[in-house]
Design a protein around this motif. Structure first.
Motif, PDB file in Angstrom:
ATOM      1  N   LEU A  82       0.847  -1.185   0.000  1.00 37.49           N
ATOM      2  CA  LEU A  82       0.000   0.000   0.000  1.00 37.49           C
ATOM      3  C   LEU A  82       0.884   1.237   0.000  1.00 37.49           C
ATOM      4  N   THR A  83       0.561   2.219  -0.842  1.00 41.94           N
ATOM      5  CA  THR A  83       1.340   3.449  -0.914  1.00 41.94           C
ATOM      6  C   THR A  83       0.560   4.577  -0.243  1.00 41.94           C
ATOM      7  N   PHE A  84       1.213   5.218   0.736  1.00 35.92           N
ATOM      8  CA  PHE A  84       0.618   6.330   1.467  1.00 35.92           C
ATOM      9  C   PHE A  84       1.467   7.573   1.257  1.00 35.92           C
ATOM     10  N   SER A  96       3.261  -2.886   3.840  1.00 37.74           N
ATOM     11  CA  SER A  96       2.590  -4.147   3.519  1.00 37.74           C
ATOM     12  C   SER A  96       1.112  -4.060   3.883  1.00 37.74           C
ATOM     13  N   ALA A  97       0.256  -4.654   3.057  1.00 38.14           N
ATOM     14  CA  ALA A  97      -1.187  -4.662   3.312  1.00 38.14           C
ATOM     15  C   ALA A  97      -1.507  -5.483   4.560  1.00 38.14           C
ATOM     16  N   ASP A  98      -0.572  -6.353   4.988  1.00 33.43           N
ATOM     17  CA  ASP A  98      -0.792  -7.185   6.175  1.00 33.43           C
ATOM     18  C   ASP A  98      -0.919  -6.345   7.452  1.00 33.43           C
ATOM     19  N   LEU A  99      -0.357  -5.118   7.450  1.00 36.54           N
ATOM     20  CA  LEU A  99      -0.436  -4.262   8.632  1.00 36.54           C
ATOM     21  C   LEU A  99      -1.889  -3.940   8.996  1.00 36.54           C
ATOM     22  N   LEU A 100      -2.777  -3.904   8.006  1.00 38.55           N
ATOM     23  CA  LEU A 100      -4.183  -3.581   8.262  1.00 38.55           C
ATOM     24  C   LEU A 100      -4.992  -4.785   8.711  1.00 38.55           C
TER      25      LEU A 100
END
Length: 187
Positions: A82-84, A96-100
């Motif tokens: 994911l880019t923020f 990483s998308a796993d953080l969510l």
């Protein structure tokens, strides 16, 4: 870093324990009939997600870590990353998308999220507590079905299934609580 007593640990506190960073998920204060009181704490490792149950007496000292929170805007996703963008400095960061975890479907384009940093390492991403979603599929409204706590299943535009009241129909916008993953109100 400030040291706190074992009986001062609260849910949500981030602690440095056994060489890792742990978040206190659940805290139970126990006063046995014999012996001293203690806090039974369920900890979750912020780096690898391991869980640990630990007992802290009031005399035990633990390091409490302060995480820096930054508001960042979600831009896009590529290959599970994911880019923020930082809303103040316009710097971009890939996480990483796993953080969510199971809150990932609620992340929408342009949404502002809070990212918690320890030094320069991103440890946690939290989406807003209430998110507006559209119902894609649900059973039609049945007249006369006004029983007190009757809910029906509905599928949202992000693929998440939630239970909604009988008066909510298809293609309606609703607000979902992302912490409990439940219907909150009509939008």
């Amino acid at each position: 870093m400030p040291k706190i007593n074992g009986n001062e640990i609260r849910p949500g506190n981030v602690l440095e324990h056994d060489g890792g960073l742990w978040s206190a998920v659940k805290v139970d204060h126990v006063k046995p009939g014999k012996g001293g009181a203690f806090a039974q704490v369920e900890l979750k490792n912020l780096r690898d997600g391991r869980k640990l149950n630990e007992r802290f007496r009031s005399a035990d000292k633990v390091e409490r870590v302060r995480l820096e929170q930054k508001d960042q805007q979600f831009l896009f996703e590529t290959d599970g990353m994911l880019t923020f963008m930082d809303t103040e400095t316009f710097e971009q960061v890939e996480l990483s998308a796993d953080l969510l975890g199971d809150r990932r479907p609620f992340l929408q384009d342009g949404m502002t999220v809070k990212i918690e940093y320890y030094d320069e390492e991103a440890l946690n991403v939290s989406v807003p507590q209430k998110v507006t979603c559209q119902i894609v599929e649900t059973e039609p409204v049945v007249k006369g079905q006004t029983a007190a706590n009757s809910f029906k299943p509905a599928i949202l535009d992000n693929g998440v299934k939630v239970m909604v009241p009988p008066f909510v129909g298809q293609d309606e916008m609703i607000i979902v609580n992302t912490e409990t993953m439940e219907y909150a109100e009509r939008a």
